[in-house]
Scaffold this active site. Sequence first.
Site, mmCIF file in Angstrom:
data_model
loop_
_atom_site.group_PDB
_atom_site.id
_atom_site.type_symbol
_atom_site.label_atom_id
_atom_site.label_comp_id
_atom_site.label_asym_id
_atom_site.label_seq_id
_atom_site.Cartn_x
_atom_site.Cartn_y
_atom_site.Cartn_z
ATOM 1 N N CYS A 34 -15.381 -9.101 6.445
ATOM 2 C CA CYS A 34 -15.371 -9.164 7.767
ATOM 3 C C CYS A 34 -15.916 -8.070 8.621
ATOM 4 O O CYS A 34 -15.846 -6.798 7.965
ATOM 5 C CB CYS A 34 -13.658 -9.672 8.202
ATOM 6 S SG CYS A 34 -12.813 -8.327 8.450
ATOM 7 N N CYS B 276 -13.106 -2.184 6.745
ATOM 8 C CA CYS B 276 -12.589 -1.407 5.641
ATOM 9 C C CYS B 276 -13.218 -0.399 4.790
ATOM 10 O O CYS B 276 -12.890 0.703 4.180
ATOM 11 C CB CYS B 276 -11.344 -2.217 4.982
ATOM 12 S SG CYS B 276 -10.354 -3.039 5.960
ATOM 13 N N CYS C 26 -14.734 -3.915 0.016
ATOM 14 C CA CYS C 26 -13.211 -4.168 0.367
ATOM 15 C C CYS C 26 -12.745 -5.524 -0.569
ATOM 16 O O CYS C 26 -13.746 -6.010 -1.218
ATOM 17 C CB CYS C 26 -13.138 -4.617 1.997
ATOM 18 S SG CYS C 26 -14.022 -6.233 2.269
ATOM 19 N N LYS D 166 -5.888 7.190 12.027
ATOM 20 C CA LYS D 166 -6.458 7.719 10.496
ATOM 21 C C LYS D 166 -6.709 8.976 10.741
ATOM 22 O O LYS D 166 -7.720 9.301 11.583
ATOM 23 C CB LYS D 166 -7.366 6.680 9.951
ATOM 24 C CG LYS D 166 -6.978 5.036 9.815
ATOM 25 C CD LYS D 166 -8.083 4.459 9.196
ATOM 26 C CE LYS D 166 -7.593 2.928 9.062
ATOM 27 N NZ LYS D 166 -8.828 2.125 8.392
ATOM 28 N N ARG E 122 1.005 -1.298 0.020
ATOM 29 C CA ARG E 122 -0.015 -0.095 -0.096
ATOM 30 C C ARG E 122 0.931 1.138 -0.060
ATOM 31 O O ARG E 122 1.854 1.293 0.870
ATOM 32 C CB ARG E 122 -1.085 -0.028 1.213
ATOM 33 C CG ARG E 122 -1.843 1.410 1.225
ATOM 34 C CD ARG E 122 -2.689 0.798 2.512
ATOM 35 N NE ARG E 122 -3.435 -0.211 2.358
ATOM 36 C CZ ARG E 122 -3.840 -0.736 3.523
ATOM 37 N NH1 ARG E 122 -3.662 -0.470 4.969
ATOM 38 N NH2 ARG E 122 -4.563 -1.939 3.467
ATOM 39 N N CYS F 150 -7.204 -11.491 1.165
ATOM 40 C CA CYS F 150 -7.341 -11.067 2.649
ATOM 41 C C CYS F 150 -7.270 -11.932 3.680
ATOM 42 O O CYS F 150 -8.489 -13.113 3.472
ATOM 43 C CB CYS F 150 -8.446 -9.984 2.960
ATOM 44 S SG CYS F 150 -8.491 -9.452 4.532
ATOM 45 N N ARG G 185 -1.557 7.008 9.611
ATOM 46 C CA ARG G 185 -1.541 6.414 8.309
ATOM 47 C C ARG G 185 -1.823 7.591 7.095
ATOM 48 O O ARG G 185 -1.892 8.559 7.580
ATOM 49 C CB ARG G 185 -2.550 5.289 7.986
ATOM 50 C CG ARG G 185 -1.989 3.995 9.022
ATOM 51 C CD ARG G 185 -3.120 2.908 8.709
ATOM 52 N NE ARG G 185 -2.745 1.691 9.574
ATOM 53 C CZ ARG G 185 -3.443 0.572 9.302
ATOM 54 N NH1 ARG G 185 -4.341 0.117 8.572
ATOM 55 N NH2 ARG G 185 -2.879 -0.543 10.124
ATOM 56 N N LYS H 158 -3.680 1.589 14.819
ATOM 57 C CA LYS H 158 -3.469 2.409 13.765
ATOM 58 C C LYS H 158 -4.249 3.910 13.985
ATOM 59 O O LYS H 158 -5.198 3.679 15.014
ATOM 60 C CB LYS H 158 -4.360 1.651 12.457
ATOM 61 C CG LYS H 158 -5.859 1.116 12.626
ATOM 62 C CD LYS H 158 -6.320 0.339 11.788
ATOM 63 C CE LYS H 158 -7.383 -0.157 11.989
ATOM 64 N NZ LYS H 158 -7.952 -1.151 10.793
#
Length: 604
Positions: free
Chosen positions: A505, A509, A460, A241, A104, A466, A173, A239
């Site tokens: 899931c 995302c 996603c 964001k 990414r 994944c 991120r 994380k």
Amino acid sequence: MADHKTAETPTAERVYETPPTERPITDAEAARAAKLSANEHIKIASGYLRGTLAEGLLKNASGAISDDDGQLVKFHGMYLQDDRDLRPERTKKKLDKAYSFMIRLRIAGGVVSPKQWLILDEIARTYANGTLRATTRQTFQYHGVIKSNLKRTMAAIDSALLDTIAACGDVNRNVMAATNPAQKGAHEAAYTLAKDISDSLLPKTSAWREIWLDGERVVGGEDAGEVEPVYGKTYLPRKFKTIVAVPPSNEVDVYAHDLGFIAILDETNQVTGWNVTVGGGMGMTHGETDTFPRTADVMLFCEPDYALKVAEAVMTVQRDWGNRTVRKNARLKYTIERYGLKAFRAEVEKRVGRAFQDPKPFTFTNNGDRYGWVEGDDGKHHLTLYVASGRIKDIEGGPQILSGLRRIAEVHQGDFRLTGNQNVIIANVPADRKVEIDALVQEYGLTVGAGALRRNSLACVALPTCGLALAESERYLPSLIDELEESLASHGLSEDEITIRMTGCPNGCARPFIAEIGLVGRGPERYNLYLGAAFDGSRLSKLYADDVAASEIRATLDPLFAAYAKDRETGERFGDFVIRAGYVAKTGNGPDFHVQTGAQKAVA
């Protein structure tokens, strides 16, 4: 949300507490004493994100890397994956999994030049699986890069003056920014702030260049005095964001992120300051009610000169207050829930060194993109193209998206912008070049839009790459939309804008919990169905039906579409209607997401 009270406010001296001792204890000893999560130990021992990555790349026996390095490599912008479609056959033959890496990029604000686009296109064709994927966070991902090609791929990315540093991992991120080209002054301010935050909060370790570009190592590593002045050895608890939005469009979904800046505009569309939001996040775990999605709180208003200081203060409070013992409760949204917005704001103001005003009024009207041509207030033109699930590839018998955009990059004089909805803007086109761009769009079968439901959809990646996916998403959503479009058409709703998002899931995302229709994978061909979010992304949805078979999704939604067509009020959105009509309960925020779930009454 009511403020929570705590017996003691954490200090900023350490990111974890340690017991009294007669001698200074090491970071590793402190981590063990505090019962920190396993990832904290890995970060402490990594030598500022080096680990044994350099050595692991030389081991040819497997396409994988060690488990610890698999955690560290995320900070370098990649995840180890394998092709799950191939697992059964390879297991039968007693072969190793078909390992590869997802890479990414970090592209603040999602802006790339035509020259950069051409390099990224070449990388996709040479080292990846022949596709570029625009993500829901305004950047690109490559899939299918094998271990032996990692360094070549990273060198090629570096040649485009781009990198993957901090695109994943427990750091700030990729920073998103509003993409509305019609508001030139506001958009430029949003992009500049996003770029400045990205640069300011970037990890300072030299590990990325050392490992991937054979850069010169700091002699002695951390013992020679290398430090992370903002992050420290353990970086963030999870994380983080950050996002910059410009009303009236919320196309970047500001409420779904840890930290946000909402532009407050004057009558000439110039930015006078920023409302600051904190505590948003989408991820949760099925069956665990102490995990939940949450929409961000609007905390304060700051003047432009203080935005960077506020961003660092918010992040460092989370660094010091965040939960480092239970990783699933480590995001900023849980920190806000534990300590309350009032206490959190007070600590931010303390670290900045001044008090701020309360938030200013603003209005969002949607969270979608503007398709087709838009003329900016500077006379430049901008074309937004619809890209299904952000997958830029040539489709047999269909749009030649990869080849078409490469051809456009060869002649384009402006730039490209990725949107938070996985689409591509061909930006800053002079009026006399529109005909040329339009001709290429037609030649390669590119599309400037789609049906109303499809153009408001997100998915996603999910299967096959994944490792967390429980069900299909990107590969399944297009065919589901085909079915739902038939249903909507039968009720005269073909042109009604309704947001729909699917994930494989509950990590969220594609931000399904703020879609009017959200589908979250439970298992093979089974999904949880969520309804009732706000069209502008400001309100969470509620679980309407649990564990719905894929084959039953249309039948479950069709009666609701019929009722919406028959009983809605003028201008009423689908998410608002299902709440007002009593089919699903309204969600407040945070823990309320799990309260009063399920269908509240049968559809007549």
